[in-house]
Scaffold this active site. Structure first.
Site, short mmCIF file in Angstrom:
data_model
loop_
_atom_site.label_atom_id
_atom_site.label_comp_id
_atom_site.label_asym_id
_atom_site.label_seq_id
_atom_site.Cartn_x
_atom_site.Cartn_y
_atom_site.Cartn_z
N LYS A 8 5.34 15.80 6.74
CA LYS A 8 4.37 14.68 6.48
C LYS A 8 4.27 14.52 8.61
O LYS A 8 4.52 14.81 9.29
CB LYS A 8 5.42 13.81 5.67
CG LYS A 8 5.99 14.06 4.72
CD LYS A 8 6.68 12.57 3.77
CE LYS A 8 7.14 12.48 2.91
NZ LYS A 8 7.07 11.28 2.11
N PHE A 46 4.36 1.42 -4.47
CA PHE A 46 3.75 1.59 -3.89
C PHE A 46 3.11 2.79 -3.53
O PHE A 46 2.63 3.79 -2.72
CB PHE A 46 4.95 2.73 -3.30
CG PHE A 46 6.26 2.59 -4.09
CD1 PHE A 46 5.93 4.65 -4.24
CD2 PHE A 46 6.82 2.44 -4.62
CE1 PHE A 46 6.54 5.24 -5.15
CE2 PHE A 46 7.65 3.36 -5.58
CZ PHE A 46 7.88 4.64 -5.55
N ARG A 91 16.12 21.31 -1.53
CA ARG A 91 16.37 19.61 -1.82
C ARG A 91 17.12 19.18 -1.09
O ARG A 91 17.43 18.76 -0.91
CB ARG A 91 16.21 19.30 -3.70
CG ARG A 91 14.53 19.89 -4.44
CD ARG A 91 13.74 18.97 -3.82
NE ARG A 91 14.46 17.19 -4.29
CZ ARG A 91 12.86 16.14 -4.39
NH1 ARG A 91 12.01 16.45 -4.16
NH2 ARG A 91 13.12 15.09 -5.01
N THR A 131 15.87 10.42 -0.93
CA THR A 131 14.34 9.86 -0.44
C THR A 131 15.05 8.88 0.26
O THR A 131 14.26 8.78 1.58
CB THR A 131 13.82 9.55 -1.72
OG1 THR A 131 13.92 11.11 -2.81
CG2 THR A 131 12.38 8.79 -1.79
N ARG A 158 16.64 15.00 6.24
CA ARG A 158 16.64 13.24 6.49
C ARG A 158 18.04 12.56 6.91
O ARG A 158 17.36 11.96 7.46
CB ARG A 158 15.93 12.79 4.91
CG ARG A 158 14.74 13.31 4.68
CD ARG A 158 14.43 12.94 3.23
NE ARG A 158 12.67 13.14 2.64
CZ ARG A 158 13.04 13.32 1.15
NH1 ARG A 158 14.28 13.01 0.55
NH2 ARG A 158 11.16 13.26 1.52
N ASN A 182 10.52 9.21 5.69
CA ASN A 182 11.23 10.27 5.98
C ASN A 182 10.24 11.68 6.19
O ASN A 182 11.17 12.57 5.52
CB ASN A 182 12.00 10.07 4.33
CG ASN A 182 10.55 10.96 3.36
OD1 ASN A 182 9.80 11.00 3.37
ND2 ASN A 182 11.12 10.13 2.29
N HIS A 239 9.13 16.32 2.61
CA HIS A 239 8.42 16.78 1.36
C HIS A 239 8.59 17.81 1.37
O HIS A 239 8.05 18.49 1.40
CB HIS A 239 6.86 16.57 0.19
CG HIS A 239 7.03 16.48 -0.75
ND1 HIS A 239 6.70 15.42 -1.77
CD2 HIS A 239 6.19 17.71 -1.61
CE1 HIS A 239 6.81 16.21 -3.01
NE2 HIS A 239 6.38 17.75 -2.88
#
Length: 237
Positions: free
Chosen positions: A95, A143, A171, A177, A188, A198, A201
């Site tokens: 991100k 959100f 993952r 998350t 993360r 974070n 993705h």
């Protein structure tokens, strides 16, 4: 049955067939049929014990026993291309916060060190409309608008990674998350602090991966190739 088992069975079966290549039992394919029945039913069929004869006498019982013991005999003729087709692909995006913080190489390195293969990568600034398509499953959440605004606020590194179990384990590499709930050692857990930043993705399942890859990449933007490291990662000979 995992492809690793299939590979092991394939190698063992080929070795057996090579050693007994002059035996009618093997040349007529009866061993494959007998082993398949054993695998499916858990029982040795009567005919399996009667097919040990050849023109030159009896085939060694040890070869027959060894072949019938292979749980994946039905798959033993699969070649490397067929096994490669079993590899999963997942979508991973760094991100804007991860890009701005200079974490691109760190994140790519973690996937490469695991043994996964990069088959597609691009840098782009998605529009808000594009971000809304990406997060379409969250459109009813409060959100949603903030997520879309942030994803479209700067450059994103979009990637497709390939490998066995890459969706599920990808993952795990990423972490929860909420970075505060992510284990140390995850991306993360080590590199992020709050949910809103974070940094990465990853697709959460096969269908999601398929949809996200098709959204972010055209088919011609993805490559298929055999890495020289694969035989050391997966044990292929």
């Amino acid at each position: 049955m995992s492809s690793q088992i299939c590979r092991s069975a394939s190698r063992a079966a080929r070795s057996l067939l090579s050693s007994a290549k002059n035996a009618r039992f093997f040349s007529e394919g009866r061993a494959i049929g007998a082993a398949s029945v054993v695998h499916a039913t858990g029982k040795v069929p009567q005919y399996a014990s009667n097919f040990g004869k050849s023109g030159s006498g009896f085939v060694s019982n040890s070869w027959i026993t060894g072949l019938l013991a292979l749980p994946a005999a039905a798959f033993m003729l699969q070649d490397q291309e067929a096994l490669a087709a079993e590899m999963e692909r997942t979508f991973i995006a760094i991100k804007p916060d991860g890009v701005q913080r200079g974490l691109i190489s760190e994140i790519i390195t973690r996937f490469e060190r695991k043994g996964y293969k990069l088959v597609g990568i691009k840098v782009m600034v998605p529009s808000k409309g594009f971000a809304q398509k990406h997060y379409h499953d969250l459109k009813e959440r409060p959100f949603f608008n903030g997520l879309c605004n942030f994803l479209s606020s700067g450059p994103v590194v979009a990637m497709v990674w390939e490998g066995e179990g890459v969706i599920r384990y990808g993952r795990k590499l990423i972490g929860a998350t909420d970075p505060q709930k992510s284990e140390p050692g995850t991306i993360r857990g080590d590199l992020a602090v709050v949910v809103g930043r974070n940094i990465i993705h990853g697709s959460d399942g096969p269908e999601t991966a398929k949809d996200e890859i098709s959204l972010w990449f055209k088919p011609e933007e993805l490559v298929s190739y055999t890495s020289n490291a694969e035989k050391w990662i997966y044990g292929q000979n």
